[in-house]
Design a protein around this motif. Structure first.
Motif, PDB file in Angstrom:
ATOM      1  N   TYR A  31       0.759  -1.043  -0.008  1.00  0.00           N
ATOM      2  CA  TYR A  31       0.067   0.079  -0.159  1.00  0.00           C
ATOM      3  C   TYR A  31       0.916   1.131   0.136  1.00  0.00           C
ATOM      4  CZ  TYR A  31      -3.794  -3.033   0.761  1.00  0.00           C
ATOM      5  OH  TYR A  31      -4.746  -4.234   0.817  1.00  0.00           O
ATOM      6  N   LEU A  32       2.098   0.894  -0.558  1.00  0.00           N
ATOM      7  CA  LEU A  32       3.034   2.418  -0.772  1.00  0.00           C
ATOM      8  C   LEU A  32       2.743   2.865  -2.233  1.00  0.00           C
ATOM      9  CD1 LEU A  32       6.050   1.344   1.496  1.00  0.00           C
ATOM     10  CD2 LEU A  32       4.536   3.405   1.722  1.00  0.00           C
ATOM     11  N   THR A  85       1.213   4.051  -5.669  1.00  0.00           N
ATOM     12  CA  THR A  85       0.158   5.192  -5.753  1.00  0.00           C
ATOM     13  C   THR A  85      -0.848   4.766  -7.139  1.00  0.00           C
ATOM     14  OG1 THR A  85       1.665   6.365  -7.335  1.00  0.00           O
ATOM     15  CG2 THR A  85       1.810   6.885  -4.716  1.00  0.00           C
ATOM     16  N   GLN A  88       1.848   8.289   2.189  1.00  0.00           N
ATOM     17  CA  GLN A  88       2.754   7.635   1.048  1.00  0.00           C
ATOM     18  C   GLN A  88       4.033   8.485   1.080  1.00  0.00           C
ATOM     19  OE1 GLN A  88       0.136   6.664  -2.305  1.00  0.00           O
ATOM     20  NE2 GLN A  88      -0.084   4.441  -1.197  1.00  0.00           N
ATOM     21  N   GLU A 134       6.289   7.638   3.591  1.00  0.00           N
ATOM     22  CA  GLU A 134       6.581   5.958   3.460  1.00  0.00           C
ATOM     23  C   GLU A 134       5.596   5.384   4.439  1.00  0.00           C
ATOM     24  OE1 GLU A 134       8.615   4.294   1.392  1.00  0.00           O
ATOM     25  OE2 GLU A 134       8.727   6.298   0.597  1.00  0.00           O
ATOM     26  N   PRO A 184       2.709   3.216   4.575  1.00  0.00           N
ATOM     27  CA  PRO A 184       1.257   2.465   3.894  1.00  0.00           C
ATOM     28  C   PRO A 184      -0.075   2.892   4.424  1.00  0.00           C
ATOM     29  CG  PRO A 184       2.959   0.996   4.782  1.00  0.00           C
ATOM     30  CD  PRO A 184       3.198   2.259   5.500  1.00  0.00           C
TER      31      PRO A 184
END
Length: 268
Positions: free
Chosen positions: A101-102, A104, A179, A182, A184
């Motif tokens: 979930y980092l 985009t 994000q 960093e 998530p």
């Protein structure tokens, strides 16, 4: 709290079409904060296909209606018992690592303004949880809840530039800002029982990964973390990825969508 839900989604077509195939994410998440005591998804004339739990822990089913079709109605009814866990997603089973979930998307791609907001908001934070709360509050302050200023195609950076939006925009912006640090972050959809608060056809908020706690929910539109008034359905990278209903139709003509959601406490 015991919450009753009635959610009707109606698709009307100006001329009969041949087929509608839908992917449904309409079942409550399974975790310590909620238990569905009754739940039913009804689609007259449909044939239900494959059903599975995806890597994020969401239950998904497919539905096919064959024509000629001039209307498709999806009706969700049920009761969920909820518990306030201060936004912590405790006991939720999933296989996707937080680092996924980092990534985009078009909606959550940050710009310089979002990065600066994130850096400034969290500068004095003395813990990951405090940083997450400060970031959610900064998004709430930067984007005023203003229906009609944005639409379903508005991105996080566009909403921040306007300084106005709805829960979808708050959520996209919080994900994008997190994000850049960093952290998530993901998009969550569900229902909200509220009187006088910000609630729409369905509600959206974000979950941020907080070291030591795991996934924690933040609803910048209302300035709170999800409590017993929230029913969590599912999650994704953005509003499209987490949509409750996604589908394709075969046939010409235009489509009209009508959505009606009612969420009430069981004793009301």
């Amino acid at each position: 709290m015991r919450l009753n839900v009635t959610h009707k989604t109606t698709y009307r077509f100006d001329q009969p079409i041949r087929r509608v195939v839908q992917s449904l994410r309409l079942w409550p998440s399974e975790f310590e904060g909620q238990i569905a005591t009754e739940w039913n998804v009804d689609i007259p004339g449909s044939v239900r296909g494959s059903a599975f739990r995806n890597g994020a822990g969401d239950w998904i089913e497919t539905s096919t209606v064959t024509g000629p079709i001039d209307e498709v109605m999806v009706t969700v009814t049920g009761t969920v018992e909820t518990t306030d866990l201060s936004g912590v997603l405790r006991g939720h089973r999933e296989r996707v690592p937080p680092e996924a979930y980092l990534r985009t998307t078009r909606f959550t791609r940050p710009d310089t303004a979002l990065a600066k907001l994130a850096e400034g908001a969290t500068k004095g934070a003395d813990s990951p949880l405090k940083a997450a709360h400060d970031l959610a509050n900064a998004i709430r302050d930067a984007i005023a809840y203003t229906p009609g200023e944005t639409d379903s195609h508005t991105t996080a950076s566009e909403a921040l530039a306007k300084g106005a939006g709805v829960c979808q925009d708050h959520t996209h912006a919080l994900i994008a800002a997190a994000q850049t640090l960093e952290i998530p972050a993901r998009y969550v959809v569900g229902y909200l029982h509220a009187e006088g608060s910000i609630a729409e056809a369905s509600h959206a908020w974000a979950e941020l990964w907080v070291e030591g706690l795991g996934w924690v929910g933040f609803d910048p539109a209302n300035g709170v973390s999800p409590d017993e008034n929230y029913i969590r359905i599912g999650s994704g990278l953005d509003s499209v990825d987490a949509a409750l209903i996604r589908g394709v139709s075969q046939g010409a003509g235009s489509e009209e969508l009508d959505v009606d959601v009612q969420v009430s406490a069981a004793d009301q």
